[in-house]
Write a protein that holds these residues in place. Sequence first.
Motif, short mmCIF file in Angstrom:
data_model
loop_
_atom_site.label_atom_id
_atom_site.label_comp_id
_atom_site.label_asym_id
_atom_site.label_seq_id
_atom_site.Cartn_x
_atom_site.Cartn_y
_atom_site.Cartn_z
N ARG A 194 0.81 -1.22 0.00
CA ARG A 194 0.00 0.00 0.00
C ARG A 194 0.84 1.28 0.00
N SER A 195 0.24 2.30 -0.59
CA SER A 195 0.84 3.63 -0.63
C SER A 195 -0.24 4.66 -0.88
N PRO A 196 -0.11 5.84 -0.31
CA PRO A 196 -1.08 6.90 -0.61
C PRO A 196 -0.90 7.49 -2.01
N HIS A 197 0.19 7.08 -2.71
CA HIS A 197 0.49 7.65 -4.02
C HIS A 197 0.83 6.57 -5.04
N PRO A 198 -0.12 5.67 -5.37
CA PRO A 198 0.16 4.67 -6.41
C PRO A 198 0.15 5.35 -7.78
N ARG A 199 1.07 4.94 -8.63
CA ARG A 199 1.18 5.57 -9.95
C ARG A 199 1.44 4.52 -11.03
N LEU A 200 1.08 4.92 -12.26
CA LEU A 200 1.36 4.13 -13.45
C LEU A 200 2.43 4.84 -14.27
N LEU A 201 3.18 4.08 -15.04
CA LEU A 201 4.13 4.68 -15.96
C LEU A 201 3.50 4.80 -17.34
N PRO A 202 3.79 5.86 -18.08
CA PRO A 202 3.29 5.98 -19.45
C PRO A 202 4.06 5.06 -20.39
N PHE A 203 3.71 5.09 -21.65
CA PHE A 203 4.31 4.23 -22.66
C PHE A 203 5.82 4.46 -22.76
N LEU A 204 6.58 3.40 -22.59
CA LEU A 204 8.02 3.40 -22.78
C LEU A 204 8.42 2.02 -23.30
N VAL A 205 9.59 1.94 -23.90
CA VAL A 205 10.06 0.68 -24.47
C VAL A 205 11.20 0.11 -23.64
N ALA A 206 11.10 -1.16 -23.30
CA ALA A 206 12.13 -1.81 -22.49
C ALA A 206 13.43 -1.98 -23.27
N ALA A 207 14.54 -1.90 -22.56
CA ALA A 207 15.86 -2.14 -23.16
C ALA A 207 16.62 -3.22 -22.41
N ASN A 208 16.01 -3.81 -21.38
CA ASN A 208 16.69 -4.86 -20.63
C ASN A 208 16.82 -6.11 -21.50
N PRO A 209 17.82 -6.97 -21.23
CA PRO A 209 18.10 -8.13 -22.09
C PRO A 209 16.93 -9.11 -22.21
N ILE A 210 16.04 -9.15 -21.22
CA ILE A 210 14.94 -10.13 -21.25
C ILE A 210 13.80 -9.66 -22.15
N ASN A 211 13.44 -8.38 -22.07
CA ASN A 211 12.29 -7.86 -22.81
C ASN A 211 12.66 -6.73 -23.76
N TYR A 212 13.84 -6.79 -24.32
CA TYR A 212 14.31 -5.69 -25.17
C TYR A 212 13.34 -5.42 -26.32
N GLY A 213 12.99 -4.15 -26.48
CA GLY A 213 12.13 -3.74 -27.58
C GLY A 213 10.65 -3.89 -27.32
N LYS A 214 10.27 -4.47 -26.17
CA LYS A 214 8.85 -4.68 -25.86
C LYS A 214 8.28 -3.46 -25.13
N PRO A 215 7.15 -2.95 -25.59
CA PRO A 215 6.54 -1.79 -24.94
C PRO A 215 6.08 -2.11 -23.52
N CYS A 216 6.43 -1.22 -22.61
CA CYS A 216 5.91 -1.24 -21.23
C CYS A 216 6.47 -2.32 -20.31
N LYS A 217 7.13 -3.33 -20.83
CA LYS A 217 7.64 -4.40 -19.97
C LYS A 217 9.01 -4.03 -19.41
N LEU A 218 9.00 -3.04 -18.52
CA LEU A 218 10.25 -2.54 -17.96
C LEU A 218 10.70 -3.37 -16.78
N SER A 219 12.00 -3.39 -16.57
CA SER A 219 12.56 -4.02 -15.37
C SER A 219 12.43 -3.03 -14.21
N CYS A 220 12.77 -3.48 -13.02
CA CYS A 220 12.68 -2.61 -11.83
C CYS A 220 13.52 -1.35 -11.99
#
Length: 259
Positions: free
Chosen positions: A146-172
């Motif tokens: 829980r948090s009083p300030h939950p947020r979503l991230l807008p559209f971005l493209v992952a660059a991590n080795p597992i999901n490189y090039g996939k929209p929104c599937k970002l690593s931590c």
Amino acid sequence: MSARYKGKSKRGSYRNVKSNHNCARNFAQQENELSKSNATDSDDSNDSDSSGGDNNIESLGQPPDFAVAMWDLNHCDPKKCSGRKLARLGLISNLRLGQKFPGLVLSPVGQLCVSPQDRDIVTASGVAVIDCSWAKLDETPFSRMRSPHPRLLPFLVAANPINYGKPCKLSCVEAIAATLYICGFTEEARWFMGKFSWGHAFLELNEKLLNSYAACKSSDEILKVQNEYIEAEQKERDKPRDLKEFYPTSSSESDEEQS
């Protein structure tokens, strides 16, 4: 040469059997030391590949003056998890399930996008992420984080080795860096991404979008920029391409006739 070698051979091949035993033992010791050395070099190389080299850690950006934390649900491979790496480096603190975080939390239960308006929240109380698998979202207990300030991230493209090039599937670490960048903490974002050899690719790949998001004033403006970008990209993808410039303009036979 195997350590089981005992210097055995046909009679007369070696005059000094004791010397052969010593020779075999020396070779075995050298082989063992070489194996240890190669293993150490391999470990160092792997760590360098994943972190970008410890010598360069402090050369990019600056560390944050606020808290950075995560809930780790143990869904990911520890060797590939960027959140686990940050924890090993002492750059992020772990939260328990049921523990409330006072700052901004990136969570699917959020209703608003991260925006520059959240800068004061991050400055005062920090930012946290939920380290879970994209394949296990349905079984993730978001209500216990829980948090009083939950947020979503807008559209971005992952660059991590597992999901490189996939929209929104970002690593931590990508999610943390994106949040900091949008909120105006660009140097802190670079500092976190500098811990990974591929980190620069995320900022470069999303530079245009991140700068556009950071120039917005509210979550509504963030969504407008996001939707306009996606629409423009879709139109560009659907636009018929003129491939005439790739076609041959004449045959080899006609060229030979002219010459």
